[in-house]
Design a protein around this motif. Structure first.
Motif, PDB file in Angstrom:
ATOM      1  N   TYR A   4      88.050  80.304  81.712  1.00  0.00           N
ATOM      2  CA  TYR A   4      88.411  78.888  81.737  1.00  0.00           C
ATOM      3  C   TYR A   4      88.093  78.205  83.071  1.00  0.00           C
ATOM      4  O   TYR A   4      88.591  77.116  83.362  1.00  0.00           O
TER       5      TYR A   4
ATOM      6  N   LEU B 242      97.409  75.583  71.714  1.00  0.00           N
ATOM      7  CA  LEU B 242      96.997  76.920  72.154  1.00  0.00           C
ATOM      8  C   LEU B 242      96.641  77.798  70.954  1.00  0.00           C
ATOM      9  O   LEU B 242      95.688  78.576  71.003  1.00  0.00           O
TER      10      LEU B 242
ATOM     11  N   ASN C 125      93.177  76.828  69.536  1.00  0.00           N
ATOM     12  CA  ASN C 125      92.118  77.433  70.355  1.00  0.00           C
ATOM     13  C   ASN C 125      91.967  78.913  70.059  1.00  0.00           C
ATOM     14  O   ASN C 125      90.858  79.441  69.962  1.00  0.00           O
TER      15      ASN C 125
ATOM     16  N   THR D  66      88.678  74.977  67.807  1.00  0.00           N
ATOM     17  CA  THR D  66      88.674  74.362  69.132  1.00  0.00           C
ATOM     18  C   THR D  66      88.544  72.850  69.067  1.00  0.00           C
ATOM     19  O   THR D  66      89.187  72.123  69.832  1.00  0.00           O
TER      20      THR D  66
ATOM     21  N   GLU E 176      91.136  70.157  70.645  1.00  0.00           N
ATOM     22  CA  GLU E 176      90.695  69.131  71.596  1.00  0.00           C
ATOM     23  C   GLU E 176      91.104  67.734  71.118  1.00  0.00           C
ATOM     24  O   GLU E 176      91.593  66.904  71.900  1.00  0.00           O
TER      25      GLU E 176
ATOM     26  N   GLN F 265      94.943  67.366  71.502  1.00  0.00           N
ATOM     27  CA  GLN F 265      95.359  67.267  72.899  1.00  0.00           C
ATOM     28  C   GLN F 265      95.016  65.910  73.490  1.00  0.00           C
ATOM     29  O   GLN F 265      95.820  65.304  74.202  1.00  0.00           O
TER      30      GLN F 265
ATOM     31  N   VAL G 247      90.428  66.127  77.871  1.00  0.00           N
ATOM     32  CA  VAL G 247      90.347  67.571  77.667  1.00  0.00           C
ATOM     33  C   VAL G 247      89.072  67.914  76.910  1.00  0.00           C
ATOM     34  O   VAL G 247      88.718  67.256  75.916  1.00  0.00           O
ATOM     35  N   TYR G 248      88.369  68.928  77.417  1.00  0.00           N
ATOM     36  CA  TYR G 248      87.234  69.499  76.696  1.00  0.00           C
ATOM     37  C   TYR G 248      87.408  71.017  76.706  1.00  0.00           C
ATOM     38  O   TYR G 248      87.549  71.622  77.765  1.00  0.00           O
ATOM     39  N   TYR G 249      87.445  71.617  75.524  1.00  0.00           N
ATOM     40  CA  TYR G 249      87.627  73.054  75.421  1.00  0.00           C
ATOM     41  C   TYR G 249      86.288  73.729  75.133  1.00  0.00           C
ATOM     42  O   TYR G 249      85.558  73.337  74.215  1.00  0.00           O
ATOM     43  N   GLU G 250      85.993  74.746  75.930  1.00  0.00           N
ATOM     44  CA  GLU G 250      84.796  75.534  75.682  1.00  0.00           C
ATOM     45  C   GLU G 250      84.901  76.217  74.314  1.00  0.00           C
ATOM     46  O   GLU G 250      85.946  76.723  73.934  1.00  0.00           O
ATOM     47  N   LYS G 251      83.791  76.205  73.595  1.00  0.00           N
ATOM     48  CA  LYS G 251      83.763  76.845  72.283  1.00  0.00           C
ATOM     49  C   LYS G 251      83.512  78.345  72.440  1.00  0.00           C
ATOM     50  O   LYS G 251      82.840  78.798  73.368  1.00  0.00           O
TER      51      LYS G 251
END
Length: 480
Positions: free
Chosen positions: A164, A286, A289, A294, A298, A301, A350-354
């Motif tokens: 992360y 959480l 994710n 994801t 995102e 959130q 917020v940006y969540y890695e895939k």
């Protein structure tokens, strides 16, 4: 996207309200879920089940592998065990992850730059729950720390940081006092940190570390620590970030995972449509994710951040001049749903890695060390207070090969050369070591215990003293 089957427990107190709100939000965001609902908590406890969960519910949790749980109430007294602790240990959920981030200026905090994650060991330490009353005046709680437990949680912390984009991992212990147990955790931290040279690492003693975190949390990034310290620190971190009611957590194991809010069931607020569902919603993010949804995580959130930014707040974070509207549980959920697809403009989007993957190999046992018995501690229940008088009695157990070398009371050496000012309880540690040129065997220990019976000495417990690879693996007496 295929649907993921999860287990849901609505819990007690405010649990059903905040779970309904959370599920409405994530389903409106497009979460692909099939839900099996189970009953856990107060009703199950009071039906006569001291574990708070039925056997068939365990089967559902283990089959689905993913558990979203609202807060529950554990009845006071009656030998009821915490279901949270039981679930974590039964399912091997060794890692408790609690992100704590400031929402300044929309949620009041003294720490506007705070953005840290606490990774807490979840299965052992004092939470092993092994306690005994040993004398009239003394009870004991065993602090269990294992090398596998240390390696798994510390590696998780470094892998989390790597995955992360976190820059630093900080270890908190009290190994200046607990040199064996906390010392092992610190030692393993140093070993594993060396495998991640790209990530900064540091160690703090827990007391000054906690003080620093409370004062200047922005200097920390990922904190990894033992179970009890992590429990305390994560609540402090959530509170100084703005509110314990805003924080969620994940409990991750090799096979199963549980997601929850970190706050309790707040029975006094139940049924009033006032509770803040944010903590459980953060737990659900959480979860999304974790199960690979994801984009939905995102979306949720960012909508939640936009709602906070709009000043639409429940009573616990509402503040005149900052908030624009005080709303109830259902209305807060409606506002988040209305903001789905929106993004905050001031708070960080917020940006969540895939497809984030943590490399978490199974624990591999180390070669056995050379283990040598070098003494024994006999713990004695004795109601008088003069250590010299006790020493005269205990020395009757001496043999040509084994003799009394020290007596402590609550860890402090009181014989030989003790101080008269030292207060003593009725719980005494009497250490026997081999006499010069001799060794000690388990037969010698049995002989000591047998002689103690004949001398009417009440031995309540014994602990063998070992060296591993020539290094003492036991504590000295304080002042020794």
């Amino acid at each position: 996207m295929s649907k993921t089957r999860i287990t849901v427990a609505k819990g007690d107190g405010i649990g059903p309200e905040i779970m309904d709100a959370t599920l409405r939000i994530i389903e409106a965001a497009g979460a692909q879920l099939e839900i099996d609902e189970i009953e856990v908590g107060e009703k199950v406890y009071l039906s006569g089940n001291t574990s708070g969960i039925a056997a068939e519910s365990w089967d559902i949790i283990r089959r689905n592998k993913v558990f979203l749980k609202a807060p529950i109430t554990t009845p006071q007294g009656g030998g009821y065990k915490s279901l949270n602790v039981t679930t974590r240990k039964f399912l091997g959920l060794y890692s408790n992850v609690r992100p704590c981030m400031s929402l300044h200026p929309f949620v009041e905090t003294k720490h506007p730059k705070m953005d840290l994650v606490i990774v807490r060991e979840n299965e052992e330490d004092l939470y092993a729950g092994i306690e005994h009353q040993q004398t009239d005046e003394v009870v004991q709680c065993l602090k269990i720390i294992s090398r596998p437990g240390c390696e798994k949680i510390i590696r998780y912390a470094f892998e989390y940081a790597k995955a992360y984009g976190r820059k630093k991992v900080t270890c908190f212990t009290k190994d200046n006092i607990m040199k064996q147990s906390d010392g092992l955790f610190h030692q393993v931290f140093d070993e594993i940190a060396a495998e991640y040279p790209e990530i900064e690492n540091e160690h703090w003693i827990i007391d000054i570390g906690a003080a620093k975190m409370s004062d200047t949390p922005e200097v920390f990034d990922v904190i990894v620590t033992l179970n009890l310290y992590g429990d305390v620190l994560s609540d402090i971190a959530a509170q100084i970030a703005g509110s314990v009611g805003l924080a969620g957590s994940s409990n991750i194991g090799e096979e199963c995972a549980m997601f929850e809010a970190i706050h309790g069931s707040a029975p006094r607020r139940a049924g009033q449509n006032v509770a803040n569902p944010s903590g459980l919603l953060e737990g659900a993010v959480l979860m999304l994710n974790h199960i690979g949804q994801t984009e939905v995580a995102e979306k949720v959130q960012n909508a939640w951040l936009k709602t906070i930014e709009d000043g639409i707040h429940t009573y616990d974070i509402y503040k005149e001049g900052i908030s624009t509207q005080k709303v109830g549980t259902k209305e807060f959920a409606d506002a988040v749903i209305a903001n789905l697809g929106e993004k905050p403009s001031i708070l960080k989007e917020v940006y969540y890695e895939k497809n984030v993957v943590l490399n978490l190999p199974k624990y591999v046992k180390k070669p056995a060390a050379k283990k040598e018995l070098v003494g024994v501690d006999l713990f004695v229940h004795w109601n008088k207070s003069n250590p010299n008088e006790l020493a005269a009695l205990i020395q009757k157990l001496n043999s040509p090969t084994v003799a009394l070398s020290m007596i402590t009371n609550r860890g402090i050496k009181v014989w030989p050369e003790g101080f008269s000012e030292t207060f003593c309880t009725d719980h005494w540690r009497c250490r026997f070591k081999p006499t010069e040129g001799n060794s000690i065997s388990k037969e010698d220990i049995v002989h000591l215990l047998s002689n103690a019976i004949h001398q009417h000495i009440d031995v309540i417990k014994s602990e063998n003293l070992y060296e591993f690879n020539g290094k003492a693996a036991y504590s000295l007496g304080q002042g020794q």
